[in-house]
Design an enzyme around this catalytic site. Structure first.
Site, PDB file in Angstrom:
ATOM      1  N   ASP A  68       0.910  -1.122   0.136  1.00 55.46           N
ATOM      2  CA  ASP A  68      -0.166  -0.157   0.049  1.00 55.46           C
ATOM      3  C   ASP A  68       0.918   1.360  -0.223  1.00 55.46           C
ATOM      4  O   ASP A  68       1.826   1.503   1.038  1.00 55.46           O
ATOM      5  CB  ASP A  68      -0.889  -0.025   1.386  1.00 55.46           C
ATOM      6  CG  ASP A  68      -1.868   1.255   1.335  1.00 55.46           C
ATOM      7  OD1 ASP A  68      -2.780   1.214   0.660  1.00 55.46           O
ATOM      8  OD2 ASP A  68      -1.441   2.086   2.206  1.00 55.46           O
ATOM      9  N   THR A 122      -2.935   5.716  -4.412  1.00 49.39           N
ATOM     10  CA  THR A 122      -1.898   6.556  -4.164  1.00 49.39           C
ATOM     11  C   THR A 122      -0.426   6.472  -4.807  1.00 49.39           C
ATOM     12  O   THR A 122       0.077   7.178  -4.886  1.00 49.39           O
ATOM     13  CB  THR A 122      -1.483   6.151  -2.261  1.00 49.39           C
ATOM     14  OG1 THR A 122      -1.472   4.780  -2.352  1.00 49.39           O
ATOM     15  CG2 THR A 122      -2.788   6.709  -1.585  1.00 49.39           C
ATOM     16  N   THR A 123      -0.323   5.071  -5.148  1.00 45.11           N
ATOM     17  CA  THR A 123       0.996   5.004  -5.881  1.00 45.11           C
ATOM     18  C   THR A 123       1.028   5.583  -7.309  1.00 45.11           C
ATOM     19  O   THR A 123       1.699   6.204  -7.830  1.00 45.11           O
ATOM     20  CB  THR A 123       0.925   3.326  -5.896  1.00 45.11           C
ATOM     21  OG1 THR A 123       1.178   2.716  -5.000  1.00 45.11           O
ATOM     22  CG2 THR A 123       2.412   2.937  -6.927  1.00 45.11           C
TER      23      THR A 123
END
Length: 527
Positions: A62, A95-96
């Protein structure tokens, strides 16, 4: 003429980097952050092991968790981490993607800076590309409704879990996420509104993820402090306190001297009287259940037992607030001010054994449809990763429900945007055209990374993907499991459109902020 003395504006210990050196330094830091999490993207993404100073180990892919746990000192790198935090807060996933896009936009900007294109021109071109991208995305979206599209919502949840360590249980967790969000969703005049504050996550090891349950009500990981308190109370009247049920401390420091057994006995009797009065006050309101954020004195516990009152002590503040909201109670700080109007209601409060521990269930809450996800797992690390994964899935399902639209995943939107932005750039001309084309190049870094992480040839895959989009297959993307290009909507790889919009918005804003910095002042010493 007198010789002029030099004027020192800053302390000599201040380190200063100016112009292109400052910009290059900041861009390199941003690129380093992107490279750190690049390998986590997609279904074939790898995990990172994070070990903190106390030896605690986290294994995850994550992006938000990884960057949040890293000890990052560089100010520009911290700005990129904020992109990840914003993405996580707004939509719970992507998010990545947001960080990689920021990193690539800055890398492309560095090339333009070397061509003597002014940072302002680059920023303006990027903003224009972002605005055009939003228009294109709106043309690509697929509308959904919560009433008819439960399968689509489960696919949205599964997409959010892609590449996570608990992917083997994705069907169970996806169903859990959709059932949980739909339970707390209300229809309004403007559409649907998912109230995620009404969902509580409770984790317990000692079972499989398949044993995860949804419980209509709240589960508090606490047991009654006195064995003679009732195990079950029905038709409850609930007092919620953020203060202790103990003898109050004096307002001033005082020393009590006890010279005889008689004085000691009187002192103890006075304390017991104060505790008894507090319990009597609670009982007078009609309360038969007490949730207390602070301690409950042993003597007070016995008085509560005598009144048939069930109580919990040292309940977390977050749980205290959730209990108050769910039952309609008011959080009271002074027991003497507690009234019947402050009490909440629930059908049942009961204690039950779970995984070798005792927990408390609050069911049939008066004010709202409260829900607890009781997440199980074989080990602490597994259940922690499952919690992060399920939390992301719940967030994206809620986003899809609230916004009412989805879009294909697997790099399909980025490939389509890249194609159409190049056509758009040709109509602009000037140096801004170069910036818009650079934005299109940056978008291609997402499918390129997906292909690379899946073990495919990145350039060959990108060429084939672009060909599909040129033939009007706007949903063509990279299937990381079967290692081929396919229609991602048919594969059920779907995301809320807000994930893509937020990622581009945050990346563009962060890139502009970094580009506008041409002077970095940092102190070498701290006092």
């Amino acid at each position: 003429m007198a010789e002029r003395k030099p004027v020192f504006v800053m302390d000599e210990d201040v380190e200063r980097t100016k112009g292109k050196d400052a910009q290059s330094n900041n861009i390199e830091a941003a690129k380093a952050v992107g490279e750190t999490i690049k390998t986590t993207l997609g279904p074939s993404g790898m995990d990172k092991m994070l070990v903190n100073s106390t030896g605690n180990v986290i294994v995850t892919n994550d992006g938000s968790t990884i960057l949040g746990e890293m000890d990052i000192d560089h100010p520009a790198a911290k700005m990129i981490v904020e992109v990840s935090e914003t993405q996580d807060e707004e939509v719970g996933d992507g998010t990545t993607t947001a960080v990689l896009l920021t990193s690539k936009l800055l890398s492309k900007a560095e090339d333009m800076l070397d061509q003597d294109i002014h940072p302002t021109i680059i920023a303006e071109g990027y903003r224009e590309a972002e605005e055009k991208s939003m228009e294109i995305l709106d043309e690509m979206k697929q509308d959904i409704t919560i009433a008819d599209d439960k399968e689509i919502l489960r696919n949205v949840a599964k997409t959010a879990m892609t590449g996570k360590g608990v992917i083997g249980d994705k069907d169970i967790l996806a169903k859990t996420a959709v059932d949980a969000v739909t339970y707390v969703t209300k229809e309004t005049e403007d559409g649907y509104n998912a109230k995620l504050d009404n969902i509580k996550m409770e984790t317990k090891t000692g079972a499989n993820i398949s044993d995860t349950q949804l419980i209509e009500g709240m589960v508090i990981d606490k047991d009654k402090p006195h064995p003679e308190m009732p195990d079950k109370i029905e038709n409850t009247k609930i007092a919620v306190l953020d203060t202790e049920i103990e003898v109050g401390e004096t307002e001033t420091d005082a020393e009590v001297t006890i010279d005889s057994p008689g004085q000691r006995q009187k002192f103890l009797e006075r304390e017991e009287k104060q505790l008894k009065e507090k319990v009597e006050k609670i009982n007078e309101t009609g309360a038969n259940v007490v949730f207390c954020e602070e301690a409950i004195d042993d003597v007070a516990q016995q008085y509560l037992v005598n009144k048939g009152i069930h109580a919990l002590k040292r309940v977390d503040e977050s749980d205290i607030n959730k209990i108050a909201k769910a039952t309609g109670a008011s959080v009271v700080s002074n027991i003497n001010e507690l009234t019947e109007d402050d009490l909440g209601e629930a059908e049942t409060v009961r204690e039950e054994a779970l995984a070798g521990d005792k927990v408390t269930y609050i069911e049939g809450c008066k004010e709202l449809k409260a829900l607890t996800v009781l997440l199980r797992g074989g080990t602490e690390q597994l259940v922690e990763e499952a919690e992060r994964t399920l939390d992301d899935a719940i967030d994206v399902v809620a986003t899809a429900i609230n916004d009412g639209d989805t879009i294909a995943g697997g790099g399909a939107p980025e490939a389509e945007l890249s194609l159409k932005l190049r056509d758009y750039a040709a109509t602009i001309g000037g140096r801004e055209q170069i910036a818009i084309e650079a934005f299109a190049d940056a978008l291609e870094s997402i499918p390129l990374t997906l292909a690379e992480n899946a073990g495919l040839d990145p350039m060959d895959t990108l060429v084939n993907l672009k060909k599909q989009h040129e033939e009007d297959n706007q949903n063509a993307g990279i299937d990381g499991y079967e290692e081929k290009i396919t229609d991602m909507t048919e594969k059920g790889v779907l995301e809320p459109i807000k994930i893509k919009k937020q990622a581009m918005k945050s990346a563009t804003e962060a890139t502009e902020m970094v580009l506008r910095i041409d002077d970095v002042l940092s102190s070498k010493t701290t006092e």
